[in-house]
Design a protein around this motif. Structure first.
Motif, short mmCIF file in Angstrom:
data_model
loop_
_atom_site.label_atom_id
_atom_site.label_comp_id
_atom_site.label_asym_id
_atom_site.label_seq_id
_atom_site.Cartn_x
_atom_site.Cartn_y
_atom_site.Cartn_z
N LEU A 29 -51.05 -4.28 -19.64
CA LEU A 29 -52.07 -4.35 -20.60
C LEU A 29 -52.79 -3.33 -20.92
N TYR A 30 -53.35 -2.73 -19.89
CA TYR A 30 -54.24 -1.53 -19.90
C TYR A 30 -53.52 -0.40 -20.47
N ARG A 31 -52.42 0.05 -20.23
CA ARG A 31 -51.56 0.97 -20.79
C ARG A 31 -51.43 0.69 -22.34
N PHE A 32 -51.21 -0.73 -22.71
CA PHE A 32 -51.01 -0.82 -24.09
C PHE A 32 -52.48 -0.74 -24.87
N MET A 33 -53.39 -1.09 -24.24
CA MET A 33 -54.67 -1.20 -24.75
C MET A 33 -55.26 0.21 -25.14
N LEU A 74 -55.08 8.69 -14.64
CA LEU A 74 -54.54 9.44 -13.37
C LEU A 74 -53.82 8.61 -12.31
N GLU A 75 -54.68 7.43 -11.87
CA GLU A 75 -53.95 6.27 -11.04
C GLU A 75 -52.96 5.78 -11.16
N LEU A 76 -53.04 5.38 -12.64
CA LEU A 76 -51.86 4.61 -13.17
C LEU A 76 -50.47 5.22 -13.09
N SER A 77 -50.63 6.50 -13.39
CA SER A 77 -49.56 7.41 -13.75
C SER A 77 -49.21 8.00 -12.55
N GLY A 78 -49.73 7.83 -11.28
CA GLY A 78 -49.11 8.34 -9.91
C GLY A 78 -49.82 9.68 -9.55
N CYS A 79 -50.64 10.19 -10.39
CA CYS A 79 -51.38 11.51 -10.18
C CYS A 79 -52.37 11.33 -9.01
N LEU A 80 -52.94 10.29 -8.67
CA LEU A 80 -53.94 9.84 -7.60
C LEU A 80 -53.45 8.63 -7.34
N THR A 81 -53.70 8.45 -5.77
CA THR A 81 -53.28 7.14 -5.26
C THR A 81 -54.78 6.36 -5.52
N LEU A 82 -54.70 5.07 -4.99
CA LEU A 82 -55.82 4.14 -5.40
C LEU A 82 -56.89 4.70 -4.64
N GLU A 83 -56.85 4.86 -3.44
CA GLU A 83 -57.81 5.60 -2.60
C GLU A 83 -58.45 6.81 -3.08
N GLU A 84 -57.69 7.77 -3.75
CA GLU A 84 -58.12 8.79 -4.25
C GLU A 84 -58.92 8.58 -5.68
N GLY A 85 -58.25 7.49 -6.42
CA GLY A 85 -59.09 7.27 -7.64
C GLY A 85 -60.28 6.54 -7.33
N ILE A 86 -60.31 5.73 -6.32
CA ILE A 86 -61.85 5.12 -5.85
C ILE A 86 -62.77 6.16 -5.49
N ARG A 117 -48.13 -6.69 -30.95
CA ARG A 117 -48.89 -5.83 -30.41
C ARG A 117 -50.46 -5.93 -30.41
N ARG A 118 -50.88 -6.47 -31.66
CA ARG A 118 -52.29 -6.92 -31.94
C ARG A 118 -52.63 -8.09 -30.94
N GLU A 119 -51.76 -8.89 -30.65
CA GLU A 119 -51.88 -10.21 -29.65
C GLU A 119 -52.22 -9.60 -28.28
N LEU A 120 -51.18 -8.65 -28.02
CA LEU A 120 -51.20 -8.20 -26.53
C LEU A 120 -52.79 -7.13 -26.52
N ARG A 121 -53.13 -6.46 -27.37
CA ARG A 121 -54.41 -5.92 -27.25
C ARG A 121 -55.29 -6.79 -27.22
N PHE A 163 -58.03 -7.28 -24.01
CA PHE A 163 -59.63 -7.07 -24.24
C PHE A 163 -60.33 -8.40 -23.91
N ALA A 164 -59.41 -9.70 -24.03
CA ALA A 164 -60.07 -10.82 -23.63
C ALA A 164 -60.26 -10.97 -22.16
N ARG A 165 -59.15 -10.59 -21.67
CA ARG A 165 -59.15 -10.37 -20.02
C ARG A 165 -60.53 -9.61 -19.47
N LEU A 166 -60.69 -8.27 -20.08
CA LEU A 166 -61.68 -7.61 -19.66
C LEU A 166 -63.43 -8.15 -20.01
#
Length: 184
Positions: free
Chosen positions: A71-75, A129-141, A26-30, A34-37
């Motif tokens: 990874l974002y969800r995990f982070m 909200l976008e990742l959970s499906g509450c917003l589409t990508l377009e709505e999120g943008i 878990r630590r390494e995934l986190r 963050f390394a990717r960010l």
């Protein structure tokens, strides 16, 4: 551990060969998230416009979240262990420093850390909200553009300048989201 090993096509022993247990994994995934960010933040070109750099930080955050959604969800959506509290703090500090430069330049007014936290909270909320499906990508943008513009104006930026910077960033972001997402 068994489910993870099955998903990646290996044995549970292989997982324990590389990681002492699930906590270390878990630590390494986190850390990887963050390394990717941080890599995206490092790629932000220097700009004479300090507010454009703040906006670029937001684009890096959104790009990373969508390209690495698991990874974002995990982070950000999994509990953080005591020994992990500092993992990724430097990525937030980069945003604080960009906001601080905008304050020092007289473009924003307020405490840089509080302003950065507001930007982060807005971005995280929209991404969640976008990742959970509450917003589409377009709505999120669209919501992100409107919210970011309103925050920049509330921080002290001229509305026309904020709209121009956010509009330019949305074009860059649209191009970035057209690329295939990375695995993990």
């Amino acid at each position: 551990t068994r489910r993870l090993a099955t998903e990646v096509g290996t044995s549970t022993m292989a997982v324990y060969t590389y990681f002492s247990g699930m906590d270390e994994l878990r630590r390494e995934l986190r850390r990887e998230g963050f390394a990717r960010l941080a890599a995206l933040q490092d790629a932000i070109p220097h700009s004479e416009d300090v507010v454009a750099e703040v906006v670029a930080q937001g684009i890096a955050y959104f790009t990373n979240a969508l390209a690495n959604s698991h990874l974002y969800r995990f982070m950000f959506m999994e509990p953080v262990g005591e020994d992990e509290a500092e993992v990724g703090i430097e990525t937030f500090e980069r945003l604080v420093q960009a906001v601080r430069r905008a304050v020092e330049a007289g473009r924003f007014q307020g405490d840089p850390e509080r302003l950065a936290t507001q930007l982060w909270a807005m971005a995280h909320g929209v991404i969640s909200l976008e990742l959970s499906g509450c917003l589409t990508l377009e709505e999120g943008i669209q919501v992100s553009m409107e919210s970011a513009t309103n925050l920049l104006v509330a921080f002290g930026e001229d509305r026309a300048v904020a709209e121009r910077l956010i509009g330019e960033a949305s074009v860059a972001f649209s191009g970035a989201t057209a690329a295939p997402a990375s695995a993990v």
